[in-house]
Design a protein around this motif. Structure first.
Motif, PDB file in Angstrom:
ATOM      1  N   CYS A 168       0.833  -1.087   0.054  1.00  0.00           N
ATOM      2  CA  CYS A 168       0.043   0.013  -0.216  1.00  0.00           C
ATOM      3  C   CYS A 168       0.780   1.231   0.026  1.00  0.00           C
ATOM      4  N   GLY A 169       0.212   2.472  -0.043  1.00  0.00           N
ATOM      5  CA  GLY A 169       1.029   3.470   0.052  1.00  0.00           C
ATOM      6  C   GLY A 169       1.470   4.184   1.222  1.00  0.00           C
ATOM      7  N   ARG A 170       2.053   5.408   1.096  1.00  0.00           N
ATOM      8  CA  ARG A 170       2.749   5.661   2.591  1.00  0.00           C
ATOM      9  C   ARG A 170       1.722   5.912   3.842  1.00  0.00           C
ATOM     10  N   SER A 171       0.428   6.327   3.453  1.00  0.00           N
ATOM     11  CA  SER A 171      -0.423   6.386   4.594  1.00  0.00           C
ATOM     12  C   SER A 171      -1.141   5.051   4.774  1.00  0.00           C
ATOM     13  N   MET A 172      -0.720   4.348   5.553  1.00  0.00           N
ATOM     14  CA  MET A 172      -1.076   2.991   5.887  1.00  0.00           C
ATOM     15  C   MET A 172      -2.382   2.859   6.568  1.00  0.00           C
ATOM     16  N   PRO A 173      -3.513   2.002   5.752  1.00  0.00           N
ATOM     17  CA  PRO A 173      -4.921   1.896   6.521  1.00  0.00           C
ATOM     18  C   PRO A 173      -4.956   1.153   7.369  1.00  0.00           C
ATOM     19  N   ALA A 174      -5.565   1.132   8.461  1.00  0.00           N
ATOM     20  CA  ALA A 174      -5.896   0.141   9.629  1.00  0.00           C
ATOM     21  C   ALA A 174      -6.743  -0.869   9.053  1.00  0.00           C
ATOM     22  N   ARG A 175      -6.652  -2.134   9.195  1.00  0.00           N
ATOM     23  CA  ARG A 175      -7.238  -2.998   8.763  1.00  0.00           C
ATOM     24  C   ARG A 175      -7.957  -4.009  10.035  1.00  0.00           C
ATOM     25  N   ALA A 176      -9.137  -4.582   9.958  1.00  0.00           N
ATOM     26  CA  ALA A 176      -9.591  -5.492  10.695  1.00  0.00           C
ATOM     27  C   ALA A 176      -8.997  -7.100  10.418  1.00  0.00           C
ATOM     28  N   HIS A 177      -8.948  -7.000   8.837  1.00  0.00           N
ATOM     29  CA  HIS A 177      -8.407  -8.497   8.253  1.00  0.00           C
ATOM     30  C   HIS A 177      -7.482  -8.226   7.537  1.00  0.00           C
ATOM     31  N   PRO A 178      -6.524  -9.179   7.021  1.00  0.00           N
ATOM     32  CA  PRO A 178      -5.344  -8.862   6.030  1.00  0.00           C
ATOM     33  C   PRO A 178      -5.789  -8.443   4.767  1.00  0.00           C
ATOM     34  N   SER A 179      -5.121  -7.801   3.935  1.00  0.00           N
ATOM     35  CA  SER A 179      -5.175  -7.315   2.758  1.00  0.00           C
ATOM     36  C   SER A 179      -5.048  -8.989   1.819  1.00  0.00           C
ATOM     37  N   ALA A 180      -5.541  -8.692   0.505  1.00  0.00           N
ATOM     38  CA  ALA A 180      -5.155  -9.958  -0.333  1.00  0.00           C
ATOM     39  C   ALA A 180      -3.785 -10.480  -0.335  1.00  0.00           C
ATOM     40  N   TYR A 181      -2.716  -9.499  -0.194  1.00  0.00           N
ATOM     41  CA  TYR A 181      -1.294  -9.972  -0.435  1.00  0.00           C
ATOM     42  C   TYR A 181      -1.103 -10.639   0.876  1.00  0.00           C
ATOM     43  N   GLN A 184      -3.059 -12.188   2.994  1.00  0.00           N
ATOM     44  CA  GLN A 184      -3.657 -13.723   3.103  1.00  0.00           C
ATOM     45  C   GLN A 184      -3.013 -14.645   1.931  1.00  0.00           C
ATOM     46  N   MET A 185      -2.366 -14.210   1.165  1.00  0.00           N
ATOM     47  CA  MET A 185      -1.562 -14.996   0.143  1.00  0.00           C
ATOM     48  C   MET A 185      -0.050 -15.221   0.752  1.00  0.00           C
ATOM     49  N   GLY A 186       0.075 -14.618   1.892  1.00  0.00           N
ATOM     50  CA  GLY A 186       1.425 -14.721   2.429  1.00  0.00           C
ATOM     51  C   GLY A 186       2.568 -14.041   2.121  1.00  0.00           C
ATOM     52  N   ARG A 187       2.137 -12.794   1.032  1.00  0.00           N
ATOM     53  CA  ARG A 187       3.224 -11.990   0.214  1.00  0.00           C
ATOM     54  C   ARG A 187       3.380 -10.690   1.165  1.00  0.00           C
ATOM     55  N   CYS A 188       2.684 -10.403   2.419  1.00  0.00           N
ATOM     56  CA  CYS A 188       2.832  -9.127   2.960  1.00  0.00           C
ATOM     57  C   CYS A 188       2.702  -9.595   4.629  1.00  0.00           C
ATOM     58  N   LEU A 189       3.567  -8.893   5.450  1.00  0.00           N
ATOM     59  CA  LEU A 189       3.603  -9.121   6.728  1.00  0.00           C
ATOM     60  C   LEU A 189       2.204  -8.527   7.688  1.00  0.00           C
ATOM     61  N   SER A 190       1.744  -7.371   6.704  1.00  0.00           N
ATOM     62  CA  SER A 190       0.513  -6.908   7.291  1.00  0.00           C
ATOM     63  C   SER A 190       0.585  -6.582   8.255  1.00  0.00           C
ATOM     64  N   PRO A 191       1.401  -5.194   8.422  1.00  0.00           N
ATOM     65  CA  PRO A 191       1.480  -4.479   9.399  1.00  0.00           C
ATOM     66  C   PRO A 191       0.252  -3.543   9.782  1.00  0.00           C
ATOM     67  N   CYS A 192      -0.674  -3.513   8.696  1.00  0.00           N
ATOM     68  CA  CYS A 192      -1.934  -2.751   8.763  1.00  0.00           C
ATOM     69  C   CYS A 192      -2.900  -3.439  10.019  1.00  0.00           C
ATOM     70  N   LEU A 193      -2.409  -4.278  10.482  1.00  0.00           N
ATOM     71  CA  LEU A 193      -3.351  -5.257  11.573  1.00  0.00           C
ATOM     72  C   LEU A 193      -2.838  -4.684  12.904  1.00  0.00           C
ATOM     73  N   ASN A 194      -1.846  -3.779  12.874  1.00  0.00           N
ATOM     74  CA  ASN A 194      -1.416  -3.261  14.373  1.00  0.00           C
ATOM     75  C   ASN A 194      -0.871  -4.049  15.304  1.00  0.00           C
ATOM     76  N   ASP A 195      -0.464  -5.469  14.927  1.00  0.00           N
ATOM     77  CA  ASP A 195       0.081  -6.369  15.721  1.00  0.00           C
ATOM     78  C   ASP A 195       1.315  -6.794  15.501  1.00  0.00           C
ATOM     79  N   LEU A 196       2.002  -6.159  14.523  1.00  0.00           N
ATOM     80  CA  LEU A 196       3.317  -6.568  14.003  1.00  0.00           C
ATOM     81  C   LEU A 196       4.510  -5.920  14.613  1.00  0.00           C
ATOM     82  N   ASP A 197       5.583  -6.653  15.255  1.00  0.00           N
ATOM     83  CA  ASP A 197       6.716  -6.148  15.781  1.00  0.00           C
ATOM     84  C   ASP A 197       7.429  -5.063  14.831  1.00  0.00           C
TER      85      ASP A 197
END
Length: 565
Positions: A350-363, A365-378
């Protein structure tokens, strides 16, 4: 009011903070005002102001004004009447007053209040008139140059107080030139007209300046009017031919051109750099900002001053702390390479402004993104992945390092009997190999190492400009001179960041030069020498001799100072 004596008038120094947006979207977030009389500061007042739209993250960081603060602030219609009362019968003073007055007028109109329309004095204009040797006129910089301490910036009351102190420091000079308020407005608004030098003859209307003195050499020329003011700065590999061509183009400034100055360089790259510096220094009206056609070269860059940094494609290197790779040719291919890197290392898509998500994006879900948008990533886990991706480009051959990394992942997947992943990585490798062949540039972070670039003369063998690039910046340049070549090369190496450091720093002024040199080098593939800790004369002589450039020991360095008026 304009007939009142200036020395006994009262002034209100005002500063405004806004939401950082332009036009109709601009909203007032804070206002500060300081009453000035008799050259001294008196009453102070400030207030936060409520806004209709949410504040952006950047403007909150810059000003320190949070969304909670403006949510609790009074509405504009409750704040502005107090300012109108303070301005009644007084002169408004502001630094870069055009901006503050526009913001206040707009705020008064939105609140359905009448703008008091006071006389306005701008401290930037005062500095131009009464402190002409001070080239940088930002509020804090100007205040420090006048001996005024500045403790806080980007808040309304501290900036209004600093503006009032600057005004008081220059007030005596203004009073010496303007007995009344009206006279002061005239003095500060009048443009200084320079007399035409007696030695410069006027040319008959419709005739072009005398251009026979221009050589058939690479360099830069400056057209000036009868009063010596610069009209246009240009560069060419043939000064005389290029300068003559302007008088068939119909450009408006050519009607005022009376004479021309020039400086010869040894190469086209030297002319490009000198032209860029002269345009910045002289600001001629004939040179339009953003000059030049897009050349197709872009950078893959990563700004390291934002949370969970992203890879992006842009036409210029990034200002500030960043890793910038390139330049490479082809925005579409560079964007696809970024997408491949993001998937390989699990970086954000995604872009510089990271949207907060309740569920992982498509990437995700495919394991191609660490999903920091879920706010639980170190953040350290993400940074390790990012650093691994960026280190591929800190060496001299980013393309080979990237393919080598994929080969290593293929072997690991095969050893673990993860054959589907190994097949997926093999397809990725084939695609990456094709992309690297299309990009046609140097996949290397520009901040790494120090290099001596040899820009040859377009037609004369044995002549060249030497350009030293370290940390992505042009740290030195000029005609090849044997007397100082070793010393200048050693200084360039010391200016480079330590080997292996992730991230360099580019100022806004250095970005355009970095892009000029990068694009020219990518297009022309000139001779380059990587500089090491022990740069010797023998090594440099062999390098220059191999490319037909003869050292002339003791030859004076070419001057690249701006052409005098």
């Amino acid at each position: 009011m304009l007939d009142l004596p200036l020395a006994t008038a009262e002034f209100v120094a005002v500063d405004t903070e806004t939401n950082g947006l332009s036009g109709e979207k601009c909203e007032l977030t804070e206002i500060g005002a300081v009453l000035v009389g008799g050259g001294e500061l008196h009453e102070e007042w400030d207030s936060l102001v409520g806004v209709a739209q949410p504040l952006g993250r950047y403007i909150q960081r810059l000003t320190g004004i949070s969304q909670d603060m403006v949510n609790a602030a009074p509405a504009p219609e409750d704040v502005l009447p107090r300012l109108a009362t303070m301005l009644r019968g007084r002169v408004l003073v502001a630094h870069n007053s055009r901006f503050d007055v526009r913001v206040l007028r707009q705020a008064f109109a939105r609140a359905a209040l009448e703008w008091p329309d006071p006389p306005v004095i701008c401290t930037v204009q005062m500095a131009r008139r009464f402190a002409p040797l001070q080239e940088r006129r930002g509020l804090a910089t100007l205040a420090r140059a006048l001996g005024i301490e500045v403790d806080e910036v980007h808040r309304a009351l501290p900036d209004a107080r600093t503006c009032a102190q600057v005004f008081c420091a220059l007030f005596g000079r203004l009073c010496a030139n303007a007995p009344t308020i009206g006279d002061a407005l005239t003095v500060l608004g009048a443009k200084k007209v320079r007399k035409r030098p007696a030695s410069v003859p006027r040319r008959p209307r419709g005739e072009r300046p005398h251009l026979a003195g221009l050589p058939h050499e690479p360099g830069v020329y400056v057209f000036r009017d009868a009063d010596g003011r610069p009209l246009y700065v240009g560069k060419s590999v043939d000064l005389r031919v290029r300068a003559r061509s302007h008088f068939t183009s119909g450009a408006a400034w050519t009607a005022q051109a009376e004479h021309v100055d020039h400086t010869v360089t040894e190469s086209e790259l030297g002319a490009l750099l000198l032209e860029d510096r002269l345009i910045k220094a002289l600001k001629p009206p004939g040179n339009v900002r953003g000059k030049g056609e897009p050349d197709g070269y872009v950078y893959i860059r990563c700004r390291l001053d934002i949370p969970f940094p992203i890879l992006e494609v842009a036409r210029e290197p990034a200002v500030g702390h960043a890793v910038c790779v390139g330049p490479v040719r082809g925005r579409a291919a560079a964007a696809e390479l970024v997408e491949q890197l993001n998937s390989l290392f699990g970086l954000r898509h995604c872009g510089r402004s990271m949207p907060a998500r309740a569920h992982p994006s498509a990437y995700g879900q495919m394991g191609r993104c660490l999903s920091p948008c879920l706010n639980d990533l170190d953040p350290n886990v993400y940074r390790e992945r990012l650093d691994a991706a960026l280190r591929l480009f800190v060496g001299r051959s980013g393309g080979e390092a990237l393919l080598g990394r994929v080969d290593e992942q293929i072997r690991e997947a095969s050893a673990a009997q993860r054959y589907e992943r190994a097949e997926w990585l093999s397809r990725r490798r084939s695609r990456l190999e094709a992309l690297l062949a299309r990009l046609g540039g140097v996949l290397r972070a520009i901040h790494t190492g120090a290099r001596l670039v040899l820009a040859p003369h377009p037609s004369s063998a044995g002549r060249a400009d030497a350009i030293w690039v370290a940390g992505g910046r042009v740290v030195d340049w000029g005609a090849v001179d044997g007397a100082s070549l070793v010393e200048r090369s050693a200084r360039a190496f010391k200016a480079a960041p330590p080997v292996g450091r992730l991230g360099g720093w580019l100022s806004a002024d250095a970005v355009s030069e970095a892009r000029l040199v990068g694009a020219w080098v990518a297009l022309n593939s000139p001779p380059m020498l990587e500089l090491g800790p022990r740069v010797g004369g023998a090594q440099l002589s062999r390098f220059l001799g191999a490319h037909g450039v003869v050292l002339h020991r003791g030859e004076g360095e070419r001057s690249f100072a701006p052409v005098a008026g």
